[in-house]
Design an enzyme around this catalytic site. Structure first.
Site, short mmCIF file in Angstrom:
data_model
loop_
_atom_site.label_atom_id
_atom_site.label_comp_id
_atom_site.label_asym_id
_atom_site.label_seq_id
_atom_site.Cartn_x
_atom_site.Cartn_y
_atom_site.Cartn_z
N CYS A 1 -16.48 1.48 -0.20
CA CYS A 1 -15.30 0.67 0.14
C CYS A 1 -14.96 0.76 1.63
CB CYS A 1 -14.11 1.12 -0.70
SG CYS A 1 -13.74 2.88 -0.53
N ARG B 1 -13.63 -8.75 0.99
CA ARG B 1 -12.22 -8.45 0.73
C ARG B 1 -11.38 -9.70 1.01
NH1 ARG B 1 -10.20 -3.33 0.89
NH2 ARG B 1 -8.33 -4.45 0.26
N GLN C 1 -9.92 -4.15 -3.81
CA GLN C 1 -11.27 -3.62 -3.52
C GLN C 1 -12.21 -3.96 -4.67
OE1 GLN C 1 -12.24 -1.78 -0.60
NE2 GLN C 1 -14.19 -2.38 -1.47
N ASP D 1 -17.44 7.01 -2.19
CA ASP D 1 -16.22 6.88 -1.38
C ASP D 1 -15.95 8.26 -0.79
OD1 ASP D 1 -13.72 6.12 -0.34
OD2 ASP D 1 -12.68 6.19 -2.29
N ARG E 1 0.87 -1.19 0.00
CA ARG E 1 0.00 0.00 0.00
C ARG E 1 0.89 1.23 0.00
NH1 ARG E 1 -5.45 1.34 3.32
NH2 ARG E 1 -6.15 -0.11 1.71
N HIS F 1 -6.99 0.37 -6.88
CA HIS F 1 -7.28 -0.45 -5.68
C HIS F 1 -7.91 -1.77 -6.16
CE1 HIS F 1 -7.71 -1.45 -1.62
NE2 HIS F 1 -8.60 -0.57 -1.20
N1 CP Z 1 -11.37 -0.28 1.84
C1 CP Z 1 -10.13 -0.31 2.32
O1 CP Z 1 -9.15 -0.52 1.60
O2 CP Z 1 -10.06 -0.13 3.67
P1 CP Z 1 -8.74 0.02 4.55
O3 CP Z 1 -8.14 1.37 4.22
O4 CP Z 1 -9.21 -0.05 5.97
O5 CP Z 1 -7.79 -1.09 4.21
N1 NVA Z 2 -10.08 6.62 -1.90
C1 NVA Z 2 -9.74 6.20 -0.57
C2 NVA Z 2 -9.99 4.73 -0.41
C3 NVA Z 2 -9.69 4.18 0.94
C4 NVA Z 2 -9.92 2.71 1.03
C5 NVA Z 2 -8.28 6.52 -0.29
O1 NVA Z 2 -7.43 6.33 -1.15
O2 NVA Z 2 -8.01 7.00 0.82
#
Ligand code: CP
Ligand code: NVA
Length: 318
Positions: free
Chosen positions: A266, A294, A135, A227, A105, A132
């Site tokens: 998400c 997930r 997701q 989101d 990440r 992502h």
């Molecule tokens: N939706 C998602 O990726 O959540 P987290 O940021 O908690 O991993």
């Molecule tokens: N768009 C959001 C998604 C989090 C799961 C971000 O990148 O923070």
């Protein structure tokens, strides 16, 4: 040995593969007991590097890897040399000597590309500023749990043109859905990704359309998705929120959707900002199924990418 496969965007999977990955995940969820004997990751440690916080991705990977017989190893950026005294490429080469796969990440998408390039083991994007895919795989699985036929389903997005929208539109196009997204002017998704999604849709019979009017997007939609307006890494852009007036998913907006629509997010959600409690807590909301999925979707992806023969064997049995 066959070449390693990475998952940096959901577009790294063909429509056929994505469909099968979803079916596999649904079978696994329906018979959790299978994982007492089916342990394709036995003997492998799967490392996950986080530069940003995570609840769902981290816990669902750790538990899913454990169910598959593997050993999860979470590495927080502050604890390792990455980016401080060691390059991404060198980190990738070193970690490849210990690990069966790496999830990452990161902020800039180019960083996960570098990690994948420098690694000799599978790299999975656990969220970047652009994509992502984990997701999106869980989202497609959740839609498949709720509708008998995926082709032709109308998916409405209301919100920012962000990482989650990018993979949602690629995944939806891949499965022949009608993607209609509403974003404020100036917050459109990446043009190259939209163009790629449109090309995919041409092949699958899906469509990809943009509007700046949330009502137009949500009209008769089967799925309504939103989101956060400000993503991780954008916290300094507080003024951005002003552009999203009229983009809240509330009871009035969803009254335009099909009566059996599902609401998706998400998570984490900023209740009262992009969505009201009345919508996220309604009977139409599937947000916690999405969160659970997930894990199942990632178990399917991990097995598919790391141990395709075991993945196939499981598919044939179920
Ligand atoms: N939706 C998602 O990726 O959540 P987290 O940021 O908690 O991993
Ligand atoms: N768009 C959001 C998604 C989090 C799961 C971000 O990148 O923070």
């Amino acid at each position: 040995m066959s070449e390693k496969r990475d998952l940096l965007s959901i577009d790294d999977l063909s429509p056929e593969e994505l469909n099968k990955i979803i079916d596999w995940a649904i079978s696994a969820k329906q018979d959790d007991g299978l994982f007492e004997e089916f342990m394709p990751l036995t003997g492998l440690t799967i490392g996950s590097i986080y530069e940003k916080p995570s609840t769902r991705t981290r816990v669902s990977f750790e538990v899913g890897i454990d169910k598959l017989g593997g050993n999860p190893l979470t590495l927080l950026k502050g604890d390792i040399q990455l980016g401080k005294s060691e390059s991404i490429e060198d980190t990738a080469a070193v970690l490849s000597r210990y690990l069966g796969a790496i999830t990452y990440r990161c902020f800039g998408h180019e960083d996960v590309e570098k990690l994948a390039k420098g690694s000799t083991v599978t790299v999975i994007n656990a969220l970047s500023d652009k994509h992502h895919p984990c997701q999106a795989a869980a989202d497609m699985m959740t839609i498949a749990e709720n509708f008998d036929e995926l082709a032709g389903i109308k998916v409405a997005w209301v919100g920012d043109g962000n990482n989650v929208l990018h993979d949602l539109m690629l995944g939806a196009a891949s499965l022949g859905m009608k993607m209609h997204y509403a974003v404020p002017k100036g917050f459109e998704p990446d043009e190259k990704i939209v163009s790629r999604a449109k090309d995919i849709a041409k092949e699958t019979g899906g469509t990809v359309d943009m509007t700046h009017d949330p009502v137009e997007a949500v009209k008769e939609a089967n799925v309504v998705y939103t989101d956060v307006f400000i993503s991780m890494g954008e916290e300094h852009l507080k003024d951005k929120i002003k552009a999203f007036e009229g983009f809240q998913v509330n009871e009035e907006l969803v009254s335009n959707a099909d009566s059996n629509y599902i609401f998706m997010h998400c998570l984490p959600a900023h209740r009262g900002e992009e969505v009201t409690n009345g919508v996220i807590d309604s009977k139409n909301s599937v947000v916690f199924d999405q969160a659970e999925n997930r894990m199942w979707a990632q178990m399917s992806l991990l097995t598919f990418l790391i141990h395709p023969a075991a993945w196939e064997a499981f598919s044939e049995l179920h």
